[in-house]
Motif scaffolding. Structure first.
Motif, PDB file in Angstrom:
ATOM      1  N   CYS A 220       0.818  -1.211   0.000  1.00 20.37           N
ATOM      2  CA  CYS A 220       0.000   0.000   0.000  1.00 20.37           C
ATOM      3  C   CYS A 220       0.855   1.267   0.000  1.00 20.37           C
ATOM      4  CB  CYS A 220      -0.920   0.024   1.219  1.00 20.37           C
ATOM      5  SG  CYS A 220      -2.051  -1.384   1.297  1.00 20.37           S
ATOM      6  N   LYS A 221       2.127   1.122   0.320  1.00 17.89           N
ATOM      7  CA  LYS A 221       2.986   2.296   0.436  1.00 17.89           C
ATOM      8  C   LYS A 221       3.085   3.018  -0.893  1.00 17.89           C
ATOM      9  CE  LYS A 221       7.475   3.778   2.221  1.00 17.89           C
ATOM     10  NZ  LYS A 221       8.755   3.350   2.815  1.00 17.89           N
ATOM     11  N   GLY A 222       2.962   4.338  -0.838  1.00 17.57           N
ATOM     12  CA  GLY A 222       3.069   5.148  -2.035  1.00 17.57           C
ATOM     13  C   GLY A 222       1.757   5.373  -2.754  1.00 17.57           C
ATOM     14  N   GLN A 223       0.696   4.714  -2.321  1.00 11.87           N
ATOM     15  CA  GLN A 223      -0.596   4.905  -2.966  1.00 11.87           C
ATOM     16  C   GLN A 223      -1.314   6.116  -2.384  1.00 11.87           C
ATOM     17  OE1 GLN A 223      -2.922   1.294  -3.047  1.00 11.87           O
ATOM     18  NE2 GLN A 223      -1.294   0.101  -4.035  1.00 11.87           N
ATOM     19  N   GLN A 224      -2.323   6.601  -3.106  1.00 14.33           N
ATOM     20  CA  GLN A 224      -2.996   7.846  -2.746  1.00 14.33           C
ATOM     21  C   GLN A 224      -3.970   7.656  -1.573  1.00 14.33           C
ATOM     22  OE1 GLN A 224      -4.344  10.387  -6.226  1.00 14.33           O
ATOM     23  NE2 GLN A 224      -4.250   8.369  -7.197  1.00 14.33           N
ATOM     24  N   THR A 225      -3.783   8.477  -0.548  1.00 10.46           N
ATOM     25  CA  THR A 225      -4.695   8.438   0.600  1.00 10.46           C
ATOM     26  C   THR A 225      -5.483   9.741   0.736  1.00 10.46           C
ATOM     27  OG1 THR A 225      -2.914   9.214   2.045  1.00 10.46           O
ATOM     28  CG2 THR A 225      -3.267   6.832   1.889  1.00 10.46           C
ATOM     29  N   THR A 226      -5.507  10.548  -0.328  1.00  8.96           N
ATOM     30  CA  THR A 226      -6.312  11.757  -0.307  1.00  8.96           C
ATOM     31  C   THR A 226      -7.763  11.414  -0.006  1.00  8.96           C
ATOM     32  OG1 THR A 226      -4.890  12.823  -1.943  1.00  8.96           O
ATOM     33  CG2 THR A 226      -7.100  13.725  -1.679  1.00  8.96           C
ATOM     34  N   GLY A 227      -8.342  12.100   0.958  1.00  8.93           N
ATOM     35  CA  GLY A 227      -9.763  11.937   1.256  1.00  8.93           C
ATOM     36  C   GLY A 227     -10.097  10.800   2.191  1.00  8.93           C
ATOM     37  N   ILE A 228      -9.089  10.049   2.661  1.00  6.56           N
ATOM     38  CA  ILE A 228      -9.366   8.945   3.574  1.00  6.56           C
ATOM     39  C   ILE A 228      -8.348   8.936   4.708  1.00  6.56           C
ATOM     40  CG2 ILE A 228      -8.019   7.273   2.224  1.00  6.56           C
ATOM     41  CD1 ILE A 228     -10.119   5.147   3.068  1.00  6.56           C
ATOM     42  N   THR A 229      -8.842   8.760   5.919  1.00  4.89           N
ATOM     43  CA  THR A 229      -7.986   8.614   7.095  1.00  4.89           C
ATOM     44  C   THR A 229      -8.479   7.385   7.860  1.00  4.89           C
ATOM     45  OG1 THR A 229      -9.373   9.881   8.631  1.00  4.89           O
ATOM     46  CG2 THR A 229      -7.852  11.148   7.231  1.00  4.89           C
ATOM     47  N   ASP A 230      -7.896   7.156   9.027  1.00  4.09           N
ATOM     48  CA  ASP A 230      -8.358   6.042   9.849  1.00  4.09           C
ATOM     49  C   ASP A 230      -9.761   6.276  10.397  1.00  4.09           C
ATOM     50  OD1 ASP A 230      -5.992   4.714   9.470  1.00  4.09           O
ATOM     51  OD2 ASP A 230      -5.090   5.384  11.357  1.00  4.09           O
TER      52      ASP A 230
ATOM     53  N   ASP B 232     -15.264  -2.157   1.984  1.00  3.89           N
ATOM     54  CA  ASP B 232     -14.920  -3.242   2.903  1.00  3.89           C
ATOM     55  C   ASP B 232     -13.909  -4.208   2.278  1.00  3.89           C
ATOM     56  OD1 ASP B 232     -16.416  -2.486   5.085  1.00  3.89           O
ATOM     57  OD2 ASP B 232     -18.152  -3.726   4.576  1.00  3.89           O
ATOM     58  N   ALA B 233     -13.976  -4.355   0.958  1.00  3.32           N
ATOM     59  CA  ALA B 233     -13.118  -5.326   0.262  1.00  3.32           C
ATOM     60  C   ALA B 233     -11.744  -4.763  -0.112  1.00  3.32           C
ATOM     61  CB  ALA B 233     -13.821  -5.817  -1.005  1.00  3.32           C
ATOM     62  N   MET B 234     -11.495  -3.486   0.167  1.00  2.00           N
ATOM     63  CA  MET B 234     -10.209  -2.896  -0.205  1.00  2.00           C
ATOM     64  C   MET B 234      -9.058  -3.572   0.545  1.00  2.00           C
ATOM     65  SD  MET B 234     -10.824   1.255  -0.432  1.00  2.00           S
ATOM     66  CE  MET B 234     -10.971   1.419   1.344  1.00  2.00           C
ATOM     67  N   GLU B 235      -8.021  -3.965  -0.164  1.00  2.00           N
ATOM     68  CA  GLU B 235      -6.822  -4.484   0.489  1.00  2.00           C
ATOM     69  C   GLU B 235      -5.979  -3.348   1.036  1.00  2.00           C
ATOM     70  OE1 GLU B 235      -4.660  -7.180  -1.950  1.00  2.00           O
ATOM     71  OE2 GLU B 235      -6.343  -8.549  -2.230  1.00  2.00           O
ATOM     72  N   CYS B 236      -6.048  -2.206   0.351  1.00  2.00           N
ATOM     73  CA  CYS B 236      -5.350  -1.001   0.814  1.00  2.00           C
ATOM     74  C   CYS B 236      -6.381   0.109   0.992  1.00  2.00           C
ATOM     75  CB  CYS B 236      -4.316  -0.542  -0.217  1.00  2.00           C
ATOM     76  SG  CYS B 236      -2.977  -1.702  -0.509  1.00  2.00           S
ATOM     77  N   PRO B 237      -6.303   0.876   2.083  1.00  2.00           N
ATOM     78  CA  PRO B 237      -7.233   1.987   2.269  1.00  2.00           C
ATOM     79  C   PRO B 237      -6.783   3.208   1.458  1.00  2.00           C
ATOM     80  CG  PRO B 237      -5.752   1.856   4.145  1.00  2.00           C
ATOM     81  CD  PRO B 237      -5.402   0.704   3.245  1.00  2.00           C
ATOM     82  N   THR B 238      -6.781   3.043   0.153  1.00  4.72           N
ATOM     83  CA  THR B 238      -6.263   4.043  -0.770  1.00  4.72           C
ATOM     84  C   THR B 238      -7.172   4.121  -1.993  1.00  4.72           C
ATOM     85  OG1 THR B 238      -4.938   2.399  -1.966  1.00  4.72           O
ATOM     86  CG2 THR B 238      -3.882   3.525  -0.094  1.00  4.72           C
ATOM     87  N   ARG B 239      -6.949   5.150  -2.805  1.00  5.44           N
ATOM     88  CA  ARG B 239      -7.703   5.257  -4.046  1.00  5.44           C
ATOM     89  C   ARG B 239      -7.449   4.041  -4.936  1.00  5.44           C
ATOM     90  NH1 ARG B 239      -6.784  11.667  -5.577  1.00  5.44           N
ATOM     91  NH2 ARG B 239      -8.659  12.472  -4.514  1.00  5.44           N
ATOM     92  N   GLU B 240      -6.196   3.621  -5.011  1.00  7.29           N
ATOM     93  CA  GLU B 240      -5.877   2.428  -5.801  1.00  7.29           C
ATOM     94  C   GLU B 240      -6.582   1.200  -5.245  1.00  7.29           C
ATOM     95  OE1 GLU B 240      -2.483   5.310  -6.410  1.00  7.29           O
ATOM     96  OE2 GLU B 240      -3.745   4.671  -4.745  1.00  7.29           O
TER      97      GLU B 240
END
Length: 426
Positions: free
Chosen positions: A40-50, A354-362
């Motif tokens: 998940c490192k390097g992927q976009q986390t704009t708009g999402i936090t914990d 729910d099915a996201m492996e990474c909490p990112t846009r990707e």
């Protein structure tokens, strides 16, 4: 085909004007933060936090297609319910920002840019309408912003592999037209069909699919009339179609014109065709102004539970929907199918998140493209979500329904159009 080319050309022209902003915004999004772990490192986390997810939606809250605007109420009620009573999605509270484009593609560009570049949303969820969606999907895919479950059944959302960040949700118009062709082969195998259709990709997609579905049969399209979304009415078109003496009317319209066509058909005592209305104009909010007594026997197809159908009165999801809509969007009428549509598509996004492996846009992009027979409780029994890397059509199963009394009544069995007719490829 010329219309589709024109839409894409217009989209490309608008996109060119956005290039400088898009590139700078892209760099800003990539710098906004990265996921902490492994792949998940390097992927976009704009708009999402914990603790939060920010989503944006563009709907015609005004203009000729404003009847669709109520869908946002169903979506909003679902997210408010999940936030207040379920602790959010995986502990994240959802912020849902709705913008109005008036069913105008240039306005859709403006509002989409605002959501991406100013509001910094995680995803642009549920852009509504084929013209608006086609105008912004190049921009969103360059920005690498998910555009999941667009509210349009144009076949391009599922067949185009150059826009992996964009996916459809509802059955595509070609699949829907196959339902009507299959139905007529049994009901009226020698039908003469008159068609009223909206002169854009929506109308041409469904009409083209229908012609392909009845090819080789004795069913013939004997008259066609188109209209523009800016037209004040379709009365002239309906008068022309009536002169054809066709025994079937295929009504491919958006809600405003759907009501007009149904009313014109009801007033013409000399013409009594079997009236098939496409699913996007099958809501009781379209039929009610015409008068329920005037739309008896009208036929359509659906894939989600009708809140006006008493067979779902004790259904747990329907109870939750009705209670939440009354509590969180009290001005919205629970029996209107478009509100239930909004609830169903919001629930579908919940499943994808729910099915996201990474909490990112990707991560969301990949989850939406890898749905494996996912059950959504507001969909009809037998209807599930299924996609693949080259398949952006989550729903391809529908069931026929007929209007009787004051509500739609299902008949026949759910039909998986992919299994029955093969994949939609163009």
């Amino acid at each position: 085909m010329r219309q589709k080319t024109a839409i894409r050309a217009a989209a490309a022209g608008i996109a060119a004007l956005l290039t400088a902003t898009a590139c700078s915004s892209q760099r800003g999004e990539e710098d906004a933060g990265t996921a902490a772990d492994g792949a998940c490192k390097g992927q976009q986390t704009t708009g999402i936090t914990d603790k939060s997810i920010k989503l944006g939606g563009v709907y015609p809250l005004s203009g000729p297609a404003s009847a669709y605007g109520t869908i946002s109420k169903g979506v909003s009620a679902y997210f408010k319910y999940i936030n207040a009573e379920k602790g959010g999605i995986d502990g994240r509270k959802v912020e849902f920002i709705v913008r109005d484009d008036g069913y105008q593609p240039p306005k859709a560009v403006e509002e989409t840019r605002r959501l991406v570049e100013k509001e910094k949303v995680f995803a642009v969820f549920q852009t509504l309408g084929t013209p608006s969606t086609a105008t912004v999907w190049d921009y969103l895919n360059r920005q690498k912003v998910p555009q999941p479950f667009v509210a349009t059944g144009a076949s391009m959302w599922g067949t185009d592999t150059k826009h992996p960040w964009t996916t459809g949700w509802q059955p595509n118009y070609v699949a829907e037209s196959r339902m009507y062709g299959d139905y007529l082969k049994d009901e009226k195998p020698k039908a003469k069909v008159a068609v009223l259709y909206q002169n854009d990709d929506f109308g041409k997609d469904l009409l083209g699919g229908f012609k392909q579905a009845v090819k080789g049969s004795k069913i013939k399209v004997v008259a066609e009339e188109s209209y523009e979304v800016t037209d004040p009415s379709v009365s002239a078109q309906m008068a022309n179609l009536a002169r054809s003496r066709a025994d079937v009317l295929l009504n491919i319209t958006t809600p405003k014109f759907g009501s007009q066509a149904l009313a014109a058909d009801a007033k013409n005592a000399k013409w009594n065709p079997l009236h098939i209305v496409n699913s996007v104009s099958s809501s009781t909010s379209v039929l009610q102004p015409v008068g329920f007594k005037n739309v008896q026997g009208v036929v359509s197809a659906t894939y989600f539970k009708d809140p006006a159908d008493p067979q779902w009165a004790d259904d747990a999801e329907m109870k939750a929907y009705r209670k939440a809509l009354k509590k969180y969007e009290p001005e919205a009428e629970p029996s209107i199918q478009l509100n239930a549509y909004g609830w169903a598509v919001a629930s579908s996004l919940h499943k994808a998140i729910d099915a996201m492996e990474c909490p990112t846009r990707e991560g969301l992009r990949d989850a939406v493209r890898n749905l494996k027979d996912v059950k959504v409780d507001m969909l009809l029994p037998g209807v599930t979500l299924a996609t693949g890397p080259d398949d952006g059509f989550p729903i391809e199963t529908m069931q026929m329904m007929r209007f009787k009394g004051e509500r739609w009544r299902l008949f026949g069995e759910p039909l998986d159009t992919r299994k029955e007719f093969g994949p939609v490829t163009d």
